[in-house]
Design a protein around this motif. Structure first.
Motif, PDB file in Angstrom:
ATOM      1  N   THR A   1       0.843  -1.203   0.000  1.00 29.93           N
ATOM      2  CA  THR A   1       0.000   0.000   0.000  1.00 29.93           C
ATOM      3  C   THR A   1       0.872   1.245   0.000  1.00 29.93           C
ATOM      4  O   THR A   1       0.610   2.200  -0.751  1.00 29.93           O
ATOM      5  N   HIS A   2       1.911   1.255   0.833  1.00 32.91           N
ATOM      6  CA  HIS A   2       2.800   2.422   0.864  1.00 32.91           C
ATOM      7  C   HIS A   2       3.549   2.585  -0.458  1.00 32.91           C
ATOM      8  O   HIS A   2       3.775   3.710  -0.918  1.00 32.91           O
ATOM      9  N   GLN A   3       3.931   1.472  -1.075  1.00 33.64           N
ATOM     10  CA  GLN A   3       4.588   1.541  -2.390  1.00 33.64           C
ATOM     11  C   GLN A   3       3.641   2.149  -3.426  1.00 33.64           C
ATOM     12  O   GLN A   3       4.053   2.959  -4.261  1.00 33.64           O
ATOM     13  N   GLU A   4       2.376   1.740  -3.380  1.00 35.55           N
ATOM     14  CA  GLU A   4       1.386   2.288  -4.311  1.00 35.55           C
ATOM     15  C   GLU A   4       1.171   3.777  -4.047  1.00 35.55           C
ATOM     16  O   GLU A   4       1.042   4.573  -4.981  1.00 35.55           O
ATOM     17  N   ALA A   5       1.154   4.169  -2.778  1.00 32.52           N
ATOM     18  CA  ALA A   5       1.021   5.586  -2.422  1.00 32.52           C
ATOM     19  C   ALA A   5       2.223   6.371  -2.937  1.00 32.52           C
ATOM     20  O   ALA A   5       2.081   7.503  -3.416  1.00 32.52           O
ATOM     21  N   LEU A   6       3.405   5.777  -2.845  1.00 31.56           N
ATOM     22  CA  LEU A   6       4.619   6.426  -3.336  1.00 31.56           C
ATOM     23  C   LEU A   6       4.526   6.671  -4.840  1.00 31.56           C
ATOM     24  O   LEU A   6       4.827   7.767  -5.321  1.00 31.56           O
TER      25      LEU A   6
ATOM     26  N   ALA B   1       9.412   3.536   4.500  1.00 30.61           N
ATOM     27  CA  ALA B   1      10.484   3.298   5.468  1.00 30.61           C
ATOM     28  C   ALA B   1       9.962   2.565   6.696  1.00 30.61           C
ATOM     29  O   ALA B   1      10.665   1.754   7.283  1.00 30.61           O
ATOM     30  N   GLY B   2       8.748   2.829   7.082  1.00 32.87           N
ATOM     31  CA  GLY B   2       8.169   2.171   8.246  1.00 32.87           C
ATOM     32  C   GLY B   2       8.623   2.828   9.537  1.00 32.87           C
ATOM     33  O   GLY B   2       9.524   3.661   9.559  1.00 32.87           O
ATOM     34  N   LYS B   3       8.002   2.427  10.626  1.00 33.31           N
ATOM     35  CA  LYS B   3       8.310   3.017  11.920  1.00 33.31           C
ATOM     36  C   LYS B   3       9.578   2.452  12.530  1.00 33.31           C
ATOM     37  O   LYS B   3      10.228   3.096  13.331  1.00 33.31           O
TER      38      LYS B   3
ATOM     39  N   GLU C   1      21.294  -1.456   9.225  1.00 35.17           N
ATOM     40  CA  GLU C   1      20.640  -2.104   8.082  1.00 35.17           C
ATOM     41  C   GLU C   1      20.405  -1.057   6.993  1.00 35.17           C
ATOM     42  O   GLU C   1      19.929   0.046   7.262  1.00 35.17           O
ATOM     43  N   VAL C   2      20.737  -1.407   5.773  1.00 36.70           N
ATOM     44  CA  VAL C   2      20.498  -0.532   4.630  1.00 36.70           C
ATOM     45  C   VAL C   2      19.466  -1.204   3.743  1.00 36.70           C
ATOM     46  O   VAL C   2      19.676  -2.295   3.243  1.00 36.70           O
ATOM     47  N   ARG C   3      18.337  -0.527   3.591  1.00 35.53           N
ATOM     48  CA  ARG C   3      17.279  -1.040   2.710  1.00 35.53           C
ATOM     49  C   ARG C   3      17.224  -0.147   1.483  1.00 35.53           C
ATOM     50  O   ARG C   3      16.857   1.021   1.566  1.00 35.53           O
ATOM     51  N   GLU C   4      17.611  -0.716   0.366  1.00 33.23           N
ATOM     52  CA  GLU C   4      17.744   0.050  -0.881  1.00 33.23           C
ATOM     53  C   GLU C   4      16.427   0.707  -1.297  1.00 33.23           C
ATOM     54  O   GLU C   4      16.429   1.832  -1.768  1.00 33.23           O
ATOM     55  N   GLU C   5      15.295  -0.009  -1.144  1.00 31.77           N
ATOM     56  CA  GLU C   5      14.016   0.569  -1.573  1.00 31.77           C
ATOM     57  C   GLU C   5      13.642   1.775  -0.717  1.00 31.77           C
ATOM     58  O   GLU C   5      13.041   2.724  -1.189  1.00 31.77           O
ATOM     59  N   VAL C   6      14.054   1.771   0.548  1.00 30.24           N
ATOM     60  CA  VAL C   6      13.791   2.905   1.425  1.00 30.24           C
ATOM     61  C   VAL C   6      14.661   4.086   1.013  1.00 30.24           C
ATOM     62  O   VAL C   6      14.195   5.225   0.921  1.00 30.24           O
ATOM     63  N   LEU C   7      15.939   3.815   0.746  1.00 32.72           N
ATOM     64  CA  LEU C   7      16.827   4.878   0.296  1.00 32.72           C
ATOM     65  C   LEU C   7      16.340   5.502  -1.009  1.00 32.72           C
ATOM     66  O   LEU C   7      16.355   6.715  -1.169  1.00 32.72           O
TER      67      LEU C   7
END
Length: 181
Positions: A139-144, A164-166, A172-178
Protein backbone atom coordinates in the motif's frame (compact mmCIF):
# COMPACT_ATOMS: atom_id res chain seq x y z
CA UNK A 1 -43.41 -18.11 8.45
CA UNK A 2 -40.73 -16.18 6.62
CA UNK A 3 -40.80 -13.08 8.80
CA UNK A 4 -41.48 -12.95 12.52
CA UNK A 5 -41.63 -10.19 15.08
CA UNK A 6 -38.40 -9.54 16.95
CA UNK A 7 -39.23 -10.26 20.60
CA UNK A 8 -36.61 -7.82 21.90
CA UNK A 9 -37.76 -4.82 19.87
CA UNK A 10 -41.29 -3.56 19.46
CA UNK A 11 -42.31 -2.95 15.86
CA UNK A 12 -39.25 -4.73 14.44
CA UNK A 13 -39.20 -7.90 12.42
CA UNK A 14 -36.56 -10.47 11.54
CA UNK A 15 -36.30 -13.20 8.95
CA UNK A 16 -36.89 -16.68 10.31
CA UNK A 17 -33.83 -17.85 8.37
CA UNK A 18 -31.00 -16.00 6.63
CA UNK A 19 -31.73 -17.85 3.37
CA UNK A 20 -35.15 -16.19 3.13
CA UNK A 21 -33.52 -12.79 3.42
CA UNK A 22 -30.90 -13.71 0.81
CA UNK A 23 -33.50 -15.01 -1.66
CA UNK A 24 -35.64 -11.90 -1.31
CA UNK A 25 -32.64 -9.60 -1.58
CA UNK A 26 -31.34 -11.38 -4.68
CA UNK A 27 -34.77 -11.26 -6.35
CA UNK A 28 -34.51 -7.46 -6.61
CA UNK A 29 -32.59 -6.08 -9.60
CA UNK A 30 -29.12 -4.69 -8.96
CA UNK A 31 -30.23 -1.22 -10.07
CA UNK A 32 -33.19 -1.20 -7.71
CA UNK A 33 -31.05 -2.55 -4.84
CA UNK A 34 -28.51 0.23 -5.38
CA UNK A 35 -31.21 2.88 -5.40
CA UNK A 36 -32.76 1.40 -2.25
CA UNK A 37 -29.37 1.44 -0.51
CA UNK A 38 -29.02 5.12 -1.39
CA UNK A 39 -32.48 5.85 0.02
CA UNK A 40 -31.65 3.95 3.20
CA UNK A 41 -28.38 5.88 3.52
CA UNK A 42 -30.19 9.21 3.14
CA UNK A 43 -32.83 8.15 5.66
CA UNK A 44 -30.17 7.14 8.17
CA UNK A 45 -28.40 10.47 7.77
CA UNK A 46 -31.66 12.27 8.42
CA UNK A 47 -32.73 10.07 11.34
CA UNK A 48 -29.34 9.85 13.04
CA UNK A 49 -28.12 13.39 12.39
CA UNK A 50 -27.64 14.10 16.11
CA UNK A 51 -25.38 11.06 16.63
CA UNK A 52 -23.99 10.48 13.16
CA UNK A 53 -20.58 9.18 14.29
CA UNK A 54 -22.14 6.12 15.89
CA UNK A 55 -23.76 5.16 12.59
CA UNK A 56 -21.04 6.06 10.08
CA UNK A 57 -20.15 2.45 9.27
CA UNK A 58 -23.76 1.56 8.45
CA UNK A 59 -24.32 4.73 6.46
CA UNK A 60 -21.06 4.19 4.55
CA UNK A 61 -22.13 0.61 3.80
CA UNK A 62 -25.42 1.73 2.24
CA UNK A 63 -23.93 4.57 0.21
CA UNK A 64 -21.11 2.25 -0.88
CA UNK A 65 -23.63 -0.27 -2.21
CA UNK A 66 -25.25 2.56 -4.19
CA UNK A 67 -22.07 4.23 -5.45
CA UNK A 68 -22.06 2.68 -8.92
CA UNK A 69 -25.53 4.04 -9.58
CA UNK A 70 -26.07 7.09 -7.37
CA UNK A 71 -24.09 9.58 -5.31
CA UNK A 72 -20.53 8.21 -5.58
CA UNK A 73 -19.11 11.43 -4.08
CA UNK A 74 -21.41 11.04 -1.08
CA UNK A 75 -20.38 7.40 -0.76
CA UNK A 76 -16.70 8.38 -0.85
CA UNK A 77 -17.25 11.02 1.82
CA UNK A 78 -18.96 8.57 4.18
CA UNK A 79 -16.38 5.83 3.54
CA UNK A 80 -13.62 8.26 4.51
CA UNK A 81 -15.54 9.53 7.54
CA UNK A 82 -16.18 5.96 8.68
CA UNK A 83 -12.48 5.13 8.22
CA UNK A 84 -11.36 8.13 10.25
CA UNK A 85 -13.90 7.34 12.95
CA UNK A 86 -12.68 3.73 13.16
CA UNK A 87 -9.09 5.02 13.35
CA UNK A 88 -10.05 7.23 16.31
CA UNK A 89 -11.58 4.18 18.01
CA UNK A 90 -8.35 2.22 17.38
CA UNK A 91 -10.29 -0.20 15.17
CA UNK A 92 -7.56 -0.22 12.53
CA UNK A 93 -8.67 -3.27 10.56
CA UNK A 94 -12.15 -1.78 10.25
CA UNK A 95 -10.62 1.55 9.24
CA UNK A 96 -8.54 -0.19 6.59
CA UNK A 97 -11.68 -1.85 5.21
CA UNK A 98 -13.38 1.56 4.94
CA UNK A 99 -10.34 3.05 3.20
CA UNK A 100 -10.26 0.13 0.73
CA UNK A 101 -13.92 0.82 0.00
CA UNK A 102 -13.07 4.51 -0.45
CA UNK A 103 -10.45 3.53 -3.05
CA UNK A 104 -13.02 1.40 -4.89
CA UNK A 105 -15.49 4.29 -4.90
CA UNK A 106 -12.79 6.81 -5.89
CA UNK A 107 -12.17 4.76 -9.03
CA UNK A 108 -15.84 5.30 -9.98
CA UNK A 109 -15.53 9.08 -9.92
CA UNK A 110 -14.89 10.72 -13.26
CA UNK A 111 -12.69 13.45 -11.79
CA UNK A 112 -10.25 10.87 -10.36
CA UNK A 113 -8.13 13.38 -8.42
CA UNK A 114 -4.70 11.73 -8.03
CA UNK A 115 -3.89 13.68 -4.85
CA UNK A 116 -7.14 12.59 -3.20
CA UNK A 117 -6.43 8.95 -4.15
CA UNK A 118 -2.93 9.27 -2.70
CA UNK A 119 -4.35 10.64 0.57
CA UNK A 120 -6.64 7.62 0.82
CA UNK A 121 -3.73 5.27 0.13
CA UNK A 122 -1.71 6.96 2.88
CA UNK A 123 -4.60 6.62 5.33
CA UNK A 124 -5.04 2.99 4.33
CA UNK A 125 -1.33 2.28 4.74
CA UNK A 126 -1.27 3.88 8.18
CA UNK A 127 -4.26 1.83 9.35
CA UNK A 128 -2.80 -1.36 7.92
CA UNK A 129 0.50 -0.66 9.65
CA UNK A 130 -1.18 -0.06 13.01
CA UNK A 131 -3.21 -3.25 12.57
CA UNK A 132 -0.08 -5.21 11.66
CA UNK A 133 -1.47 -6.26 8.28
CA UNK A 134 0.96 -7.74 5.76
CA UNK A 135 -0.20 -5.58 2.83
CA UNK A 136 1.14 -2.40 4.46
CA UNK A 137 4.33 -2.27 2.39
CA UNK A 138 2.49 -2.73 -0.92
CA UNK A 139 0.00 0.00 0.00
CA UNK A 140 2.80 2.42 0.86
CA UNK A 141 4.59 1.54 -2.39
CA UNK A 142 1.39 2.29 -4.31
CA UNK A 143 1.02 5.59 -2.42
CA UNK A 144 4.62 6.43 -3.34
CA UNK A 145 3.96 5.80 -7.03
CA UNK A 146 0.75 7.82 -6.83
CA UNK A 147 2.54 10.73 -5.11
CA UNK A 148 5.27 10.70 -7.75
CA UNK A 149 2.65 10.76 -10.52
CA UNK A 150 0.83 13.63 -8.80
CA UNK A 151 4.09 15.55 -8.40
CA UNK A 152 3.21 16.53 -4.84
CA UNK A 153 6.31 16.85 -2.64
CA UNK A 154 4.36 16.69 0.64
CA UNK A 155 2.57 13.49 -0.34
CA UNK A 156 5.81 12.07 -1.68
CA UNK A 157 7.55 12.68 1.66
CA UNK A 158 4.69 11.08 3.62
CA UNK A 159 4.65 8.08 1.28
CA UNK A 160 8.43 7.67 1.54
CA UNK A 161 8.18 7.67 5.33
CA UNK A 162 5.44 5.07 5.05
CA UNK A 163 7.69 2.88 2.91
CA UNK A 164 10.48 3.30 5.47
CA UNK A 165 8.17 2.17 8.25
CA UNK A 166 8.31 3.02 11.92
CA UNK A 167 11.02 0.56 12.84
CA UNK A 168 14.54 0.45 11.55
CA UNK A 169 17.49 -1.72 12.48
CA UNK A 170 20.76 0.03 13.23
CA UNK A 171 23.24 -0.62 10.44
CA UNK A 172 20.64 -2.10 8.08
CA UNK A 173 20.50 -0.53 4.63
CA UNK A 174 17.28 -1.04 2.71
CA UNK A 175 17.74 0.05 -0.88
CA UNK A 176 14.02 0.57 -1.57
CA UNK A 177 13.79 2.91 1.42
CA UNK A 178 16.83 4.88 0.30
CA UNK A 179 15.40 5.16 -3.20
CA UNK A 180 12.04 6.35 -1.83
CA UNK A 181 13.63 8.92 0.46
Amino acid sequence: RIIREDPGRVGRYVFAHALFRAVLYDSVSALRRARQHCRVGEALVELREAALDEHLATIAHHFGRAAEVEAPARALDFALRAGRHADRLLAWEEAAAHYREALRIHALLESGDARARCEVLLDLGASEERAGLPETRATHQEALACARAAGDAGLLARAALGVAGKWSILGEVREEVLAAL
